[in-house]
Design a protein around this motif. Sequence first.
Motif, PDB file in Angstrom:
ATOM      1  N   ARG A   1       0.825  -1.221   0.000  1.00 39.52           N
ATOM      2  CA  ARG A   1       0.000   0.000   0.000  1.00 39.52           C
ATOM      3  C   ARG A   1       0.855   1.266   0.000  1.00 39.52           C
ATOM      4  O   ARG A   1       0.314   2.364  -0.075  1.00 39.52           O
ATOM      5  CB  ARG A   1      -0.973   0.005   1.177  1.00 39.52           C
ATOM      6  CG  ARG A   1      -0.377   0.086   2.563  1.00 39.52           C
ATOM      7  CD  ARG A   1      -1.448  -0.177   3.590  1.00 39.52           C
ATOM      8  NE  ARG A   1      -0.987  -0.077   4.961  1.00 39.52           N
ATOM      9  CZ  ARG A   1      -1.137   0.995   5.723  1.00 39.52           C
ATOM     10  NH1 ARG A   1      -1.749   2.053   5.244  1.00 39.52           N
ATOM     11  NH2 ARG A   1      -0.696   1.013   6.968  1.00 39.52           N
ATOM     12  N   PHE A   2       2.186   1.107   0.085  1.00 43.43           N
ATOM     13  CA  PHE A   2       3.095   2.236  -0.016  1.00 43.43           C
ATOM     14  C   PHE A   2       3.834   2.155  -1.351  1.00 43.43           C
ATOM     15  O   PHE A   2       4.456   1.133  -1.660  1.00 43.43           O
ATOM     16  CB  PHE A   2       4.114   2.234   1.129  1.00 43.43           C
ATOM     17  CG  PHE A   2       3.492   2.459   2.487  1.00 43.43           C
ATOM     18  CD1 PHE A   2       3.253   3.743   2.945  1.00 43.43           C
ATOM     19  CD2 PHE A   2       3.138   1.386   3.284  1.00 43.43           C
ATOM     20  CE1 PHE A   2       2.683   3.952   4.187  1.00 43.43           C
ATOM     21  CE2 PHE A   2       2.562   1.582   4.524  1.00 43.43           C
ATOM     22  CZ  PHE A   2       2.334   2.875   4.976  1.00 43.43           C
ATOM     23  N   ARG A   3       3.770   3.234  -2.118  1.00 44.19           N
ATOM     24  CA  ARG A   3       4.415   3.236  -3.430  1.00 44.19           C
ATOM     25  C   ARG A   3       5.921   3.218  -3.300  1.00 44.19           C
ATOM     26  O   ARG A   3       6.622   2.588  -4.081  1.00 44.19           O
ATOM     27  CB  ARG A   3       3.957   4.468  -4.220  1.00 44.19           C
ATOM     28  CG  ARG A   3       4.407   4.493  -5.669  1.00 44.19           C
ATOM     29  CD  ARG A   3       3.696   5.591  -6.435  1.00 44.19           C
ATOM     30  NE  ARG A   3       3.963   6.895  -5.868  1.00 44.19           N
ATOM     31  CZ  ARG A   3       4.988   7.668  -6.206  1.00 44.19           C
ATOM     32  NH1 ARG A   3       5.849   7.244  -7.131  1.00 44.19           N
ATOM     33  NH2 ARG A   3       5.163   8.851  -5.664  1.00 44.19           N
ATOM     34  N   ARG A   4       6.439   3.932  -2.310  1.00 44.88           N
ATOM     35  CA  ARG A   4       7.880   3.987  -2.071  1.00 44.88           C
ATOM     36  C   ARG A   4       8.160   3.698  -0.604  1.00 44.88           C
ATOM     37  O   ARG A   4       7.374   4.083   0.273  1.00 44.88           O
ATOM     38  CB  ARG A   4       8.441   5.363  -2.425  1.00 44.88           C
ATOM     39  CG  ARG A   4       8.222   5.805  -3.862  1.00 44.88           C
ATOM     40  CD  ARG A   4       8.725   7.222  -4.069  1.00 44.88           C
ATOM     41  NE  ARG A   4       8.068   8.162  -3.144  1.00 44.88           N
ATOM     42  CZ  ARG A   4       8.383   9.454  -3.034  1.00 44.88           C
ATOM     43  NH1 ARG A   4       9.376   9.934  -3.787  1.00 44.88           N
ATOM     44  NH2 ARG A   4       7.745  10.235  -2.196  1.00 44.88           N
ATOM     45  N   SER A   5       9.285   3.078  -0.337  1.00 45.92           N
ATOM     46  CA  SER A   5       9.634   2.765   1.055  1.00 45.92           C
ATOM     47  C   SER A   5       9.840   4.020   1.883  1.00 45.92           C
ATOM     48  O   SER A   5       9.536   4.049   3.073  1.00 45.92           O
ATOM     49  CB  SER A   5      10.903   1.901   1.092  1.00 45.92           C
ATOM     50  OG  SER A   5      10.672   0.643   0.529  1.00 45.92           O
TER      51      SER A   5
ATOM     52  N   SER B   1       9.182  -5.976   1.600  1.00 49.75           N
ATOM     53  CA  SER B   1       8.714  -6.015   0.211  1.00 49.75           C
ATOM     54  C   SER B   1       9.554  -6.955  -0.647  1.00 49.75           C
ATOM     55  O   SER B   1       9.019  -7.698  -1.482  1.00 49.75           O
ATOM     56  CB  SER B   1       8.747  -4.600  -0.384  1.00 49.75           C
ATOM     57  OG  SER B   1       7.899  -3.725   0.334  1.00 49.75           O
ATOM     58  N   ASP B   2      10.874  -6.918  -0.428  1.00 49.82           N
ATOM     59  CA  ASP B   2      11.769  -7.727  -1.257  1.00 49.82           C
ATOM     60  C   ASP B   2      11.968  -9.146  -0.725  1.00 49.82           C
ATOM     61  O   ASP B   2      12.522  -9.993  -1.428  1.00 49.82           O
ATOM     62  CB  ASP B   2      13.135  -7.048  -1.370  1.00 49.82           C
ATOM     63  CG  ASP B   2      13.055  -5.732  -2.130  1.00 49.82           C
ATOM     64  OD1 ASP B   2      12.016  -5.494  -2.774  1.00 49.82           O
ATOM     65  OD2 ASP B   2      14.013  -4.943  -2.070  1.00 49.82           O
ATOM     66  N   GLY B   3      11.562  -9.372   0.524  1.00 48.61           N
ATOM     67  CA  GLY B   3      11.724 -10.707   1.099  1.00 48.61           C
ATOM     68  C   GLY B   3      13.169 -11.073   1.369  1.00 48.61           C
ATOM     69  O   GLY B   3      13.553 -12.237   1.211  1.00 48.61           O
ATOM     70  N   VAL B   4      13.988 -10.101   1.770  1.00 49.82           N
ATOM     71  CA  VAL B   4      15.406 -10.349   2.022  1.00 49.82           C
ATOM     72  C   VAL B   4      15.751 -10.000   3.468  1.00 49.82           C
ATOM     73  O   VAL B   4      15.028  -9.266   4.133  1.00 49.82           O
ATOM     74  CB  VAL B   4      16.296  -9.517   1.066  1.00 49.82           C
ATOM     75  CG1 VAL B   4      16.040  -9.923  -0.372  1.00 49.82           C
ATOM     76  CG2 VAL B   4      16.048  -8.020   1.255  1.00 49.82           C
ATOM     77  N   ALA B   5      16.881 -10.526   3.936  1.00 48.45           N
ATOM     78  CA  ALA B   5      17.371 -10.212   5.277  1.00 48.45           C
ATOM     79  C   ALA B   5      18.252  -8.965   5.221  1.00 48.45           C
ATOM     80  O   ALA B   5      18.615  -8.486   4.141  1.00 48.45           O
ATOM     81  CB  ALA B   5      18.153 -11.391   5.850  1.00 48.45           C
ATOM     82  N   PHE B   6      18.613  -8.467   6.378  1.00 43.80           N
ATOM     83  CA  PHE B   6      19.421  -7.252   6.473  1.00 43.80           C
ATOM     84  C   PHE B   6      20.838  -7.512   5.967  1.00 43.80           C
ATOM     85  O   PHE B   6      21.449  -8.537   6.285  1.00 43.80           O
ATOM     86  CB  PHE B   6      19.462  -6.788   7.935  1.00 43.80           C
ATOM     87  CG  PHE B   6      20.266  -5.535   8.155  1.00 43.80           C
ATOM     88  CD1 PHE B   6      19.792  -4.305   7.742  1.00 43.80           C
ATOM     89  CD2 PHE B   6      21.505  -5.580   8.795  1.00 43.80           C
ATOM     90  CE1 PHE B   6      20.520  -3.152   7.948  1.00 43.80           C
ATOM     91  CE2 PHE B   6      22.234  -4.435   9.014  1.00 43.80           C
ATOM     92  CZ  PHE B   6      21.750  -3.210   8.589  1.00 43.80           C
ATOM     93  N   ARG B   7      21.354  -6.571   5.158  1.00 47.05           N
ATOM     94  CA  ARG B   7      22.722  -6.664   4.658  1.00 47.05           C
ATOM     95  C   ARG B   7      23.606  -5.731   5.477  1.00 47.05           C
ATOM     96  O   ARG B   7      23.399  -4.516   5.481  1.00 47.05           O
ATOM     97  CB  ARG B   7      22.780  -6.293   3.169  1.00 47.05           C
ATOM     98  CG  ARG B   7      22.064  -7.296   2.276  1.00 47.05           C
ATOM     99  CD  ARG B   7      22.394  -7.036   0.811  1.00 47.05           C
ATOM    100  NE  ARG B   7      21.852  -5.776   0.350  1.00 47.05           N
ATOM    101  CZ  ARG B   7      20.655  -5.625  -0.208  1.00 47.05           C
ATOM    102  NH1 ARG B   7      19.858  -6.681  -0.343  1.00 47.05           N
ATOM    103  NH2 ARG B   7      20.250  -4.440  -0.611  1.00 47.05           N
ATOM    104  N   TRP B   8      24.574  -6.304   6.144  1.00 45.72           N
ATOM    105  CA  TRP B   8      25.402  -5.538   7.067  1.00 45.72           C
ATOM    106  C   TRP B   8      26.389  -4.627   6.363  1.00 45.72           C
ATOM    107  O   TRP B   8      26.811  -3.618   6.900  1.00 45.72           O
ATOM    108  CB  TRP B   8      26.164  -6.503   7.991  1.00 45.72           C
ATOM    109  CG  TRP B   8      25.254  -7.194   8.953  1.00 45.72           C
ATOM    110  CD1 TRP B   8      24.457  -8.268   8.695  1.00 45.72           C
ATOM    111  CD2 TRP B   8      25.025  -6.843  10.313  1.00 45.72           C
ATOM    112  NE1 TRP B   8      23.750  -8.622   9.810  1.00 45.72           N
ATOM    113  CE2 TRP B   8      24.090  -7.759  10.831  1.00 45.72           C
ATOM    114  CE3 TRP B   8      25.530  -5.853  11.155  1.00 45.72           C
ATOM    115  CZ2 TRP B   8      23.639  -7.714  12.141  1.00 45.72           C
ATOM    116  CZ3 TRP B   8      25.091  -5.805  12.458  1.00 45.72           C
ATOM    117  CH2 TRP B   8      24.152  -6.722  12.941  1.00 45.72           C
ATOM    118  N   GLY B   9      26.847  -4.950   5.165  1.00 43.59           N
ATOM    119  CA  GLY B   9      27.843  -4.145   4.463  1.00 43.59           C
ATOM    120  C   GLY B   9      29.250  -4.534   4.848  1.00 43.59           C
ATOM    121  O   GLY B   9      29.483  -5.560   5.479  1.00 43.59           O
TER     122      GLY B   9
END
Length: 348
Positions: A238-242, A329-337
């Motif tokens: 329901r949100f067009r942009r994060s 939305s993307d179904g991914v886990a957090f990326r630490w970098g």
Amino acid sequence: MTYYAGLDVSLEETAICVVDGTGRIVKEARAASEPAALIVALNELDLPLERIGLEACSLTAWLHDSLRAAGLPALCIETRQANAAMKTMPNKTDRNDARALAQIMRTGWFRQVHVKSRQCRLWRSLLAARRTVLNEMRAIENVVRAILREAGLKLGTPGRPTFAVRVRELTQGDPCVMQLVDPLLAVLATMLTSLAGLTKQVLDIVRKEEVCRRLMSVPGVGPITALAFRATIDRPDRFRRSRDVGAHLGLTPARYQSGETDIQGRISRCGDELARTALYEAAHTLLVRSKKWSGLRAWGIKIAKHRGMARARVAVARKLAVILHRMWSDGVAFRWGKDPANGATVAA
């Protein structure tokens, strides 16, 4: 000819007003604030209703779901816009409020409010109940501290599980003070048990919710924050942009512009306070307690050095809202970098 209805809902009775496409009042009625009674009253009108407007309130979600299930075009509208239209009426009555809502439906000058699913509403009620118990416990603890200070007794900073034990140790030699604090400590013991039970319910829910477990891969985000965000957003699509999520939760600056005046103030604090508070606390945990390096924490620490910790917490809370929505939305886990100290990528 199309027709539009406005429903001014109160606890016992609902005022109904129906207008046609020109704004002329066609029908006015009253019905009990129950789904069955409202469905009967609206069907008895025998008019092709284009929109039925309800102002957001505590009963709205329950009535909205039932009216939609009955095939009626019910809409929940934003409270502030509804109030702005209602103020144009010279007298504040339920009948006039229903008329104003009907005109809003006719003109289309409204913003529809998303009605959350029943499951999300129940989750939010659970979190609200837990927070209420926690706040009342804190209030009682402060009263106990004040009573002890009046007697010259300094409690210090014991943890919540050892709070009652420490208080009884200090008041052993003063039976008058003990008589005052004993009832309060008994209430605290009961509330502590209730708090543990509510917390266990939250943990059980989060353990089964895949979305919540994924959101908890973000540093600083625990079960309470994950479930609060999950229950508030309900549906990420329901949100067009994060980045819109930060504004939805009231974490973006309010702005006033008129002519040469252009003022950017503090955060607007619109939207759900429960989720906003949870994100702020998660930001504080990330900045102060988290020891593991992440790009998000490094970004927040940089803001804290230049603009202060308070602004950094708000900025990180807003960033967390954006990240959590995108992860969902993307179904991914957090990326630490990558840690610039050694260049190694830290796994999530």
